[in-house]
Write a protein that holds these residues in place. Structure first.
Motif, short mmCIF file in Angstrom:
data_model
loop_
_atom_site.label_atom_id
_atom_site.label_comp_id
_atom_site.label_asym_id
_atom_site.label_seq_id
_atom_site.Cartn_x
_atom_site.Cartn_y
_atom_site.Cartn_z
N VAL A 109 0.83 -1.20 0.00
CA VAL A 109 0.00 0.00 0.00
C VAL A 109 0.87 1.25 0.00
O VAL A 109 0.60 2.22 -0.73
N LEU A 117 -8.38 -0.04 -0.37
CA LEU A 117 -7.84 -1.38 -0.15
C LEU A 117 -9.01 -2.35 -0.15
O LEU A 117 -9.95 -2.20 0.63
N THR A 119 -9.65 -6.32 0.47
CA THR A 119 -8.95 -7.49 0.99
C THR A 119 -9.91 -8.64 1.16
O THR A 119 -11.04 -8.48 1.64
N CYS A 144 -3.10 0.25 7.32
CA CYS A 144 -3.36 0.77 5.98
C CYS A 144 -4.37 1.91 6.00
O CYS A 144 -4.33 2.79 5.14
N TYR A 221 -5.94 -1.34 -4.27
CA TYR A 221 -4.92 -2.36 -4.00
C TYR A 221 -5.68 -3.58 -3.53
O TYR A 221 -6.54 -3.50 -2.65
#
Length: 296
Positions: A109, A117, A119, A144, A221
């Motif tokens: 990151v 983000l 995930t 993050c 990401y």
């Protein structure tokens, strides 16, 4: 060992794969230090050709840069790792990261500075610290989002904003989407109630994927924690959590999100199974590359 199909030199690469065998804070079952090469090994059986995208992995300009050897000073290691990954991003290549424990995601990151983000994970990973360590793998999503306090002090939950310690200037994200989370502490669920966090339960991930229509031109990401899968599919991970995602549900989510990504990782694979977790992680990483390349 090189990731299969990673066949171009560094200066020709559109994707640069780096192993990060960090195994400093893993809990219950360690072994993530073996993750990068284990994923490379169990990805070696996959065909080069992908019919869905009508492309060959070996034509997608992937370079395997090898591993960044880990040491136990996690903060220093993350600084070094993020610099290595940033060099790829500066060259307009997409960093692909193989963990290693989930802590390495903060390095990815910081290297790519995305807006969001996303995930895939069984756990919220929103703890501010675990066993006194704010860089434990159980804290990576919190780092993050909120960064690390500049003085290294813990940011106490519920403290007045004016009394909270300043954070350092390392990049963080504006928003997090956690797909497949099914466990967390009360403090983590409280943090997850904030507007910058979306948690999608395992039984709702398929619907989320079908309804996903992009990120409004924001960069993402993508972090694939292999324990997002039900442990019946991927037992080779440190903290198995039942009632998880199927490989196909993970695949579909990866295909949806990957076109919007500036970086991707696959983490938390260890050596405690017969290769199921590594095989799934390698396949999902390839799906991310096929999907990103096809869209871009």
């Amino acid at each position: 060992m090189r990731f299969p199909g990673a066949s171009v030199d560094r200066d020709e690469a559109a994707y640069v794969l780096t192993g990060a065998p960090l195994d400093a804070t893993t809990t219950f079952q360690p072994g993530t230090r073996f993750g990068p090469d284990r994923v490379r090994k169990f990805a070696s059986t996959y065909d080069d050709y992908d019919r869905r995208t009508d492309s060959f992995f070996s034509d997608l300009r992937v370079h395997d840069a090898g591993d960044v050897p880990a040491w136990d000073a996690v903060d220093d290691y993350l600084d070094h790792l993020s610099a290595e990954l940033r060099a790829a991003a500066i060259d307009d290549a997409v960093p692909l990261l193989l963990g290693g424990e989930h802590t390495v995601t903060w390095g990815g990151v910081r290297a790519t500075d995305p807006d969001v983000l996303v995930t895939l994970d069984a756990h919220l990973d929103l703890r501010d610290e675990y066993d006194g360590n704010p860089l434990n793998h159980a804290c990576v999503v919190r780092r993050c989002l909120d960064g690390l306090p500049a003085d290294g002090a813990d940011d106490a939950d519920g403290a007045d904003e004016a009394d909270a310690p300043d954070t350092d200037d390392r990049p963080t994200v504006d928003e997090v989407v956690v797909l497949g989370a099914r466990t967390g502490s009360p403090e983590e669920w409280e943090r997850a109630d904030a507007p910058d966090v979306t948690v999608v339960a395992p039984e709702d991930v398929a619907d989320w994927t079908r309804e996903f229509d992009g990120l409004d031109d924001r960069d993402a990401y993508l972090s694939i924690d292999i324990d997002g899968a039900d442990p019946g599919f991927a037992p080779g991970t440190g903290t198995m959590e039942p009632f998880g995602l199927s490989p196909r549900e993970m695949r579909d989510a990866v295909r949806a999100v990957a076109p919007h990504c500036v970086g991707v990782d696959a983490v938390e694979v260890n050596d405690r199974d017969d290769g199921q977790a590594a095989a799934l992680a390698g396949k999902l990483l390839r799906e991310a590359v096929y999907s990103h390349a096809d869209a871009n």
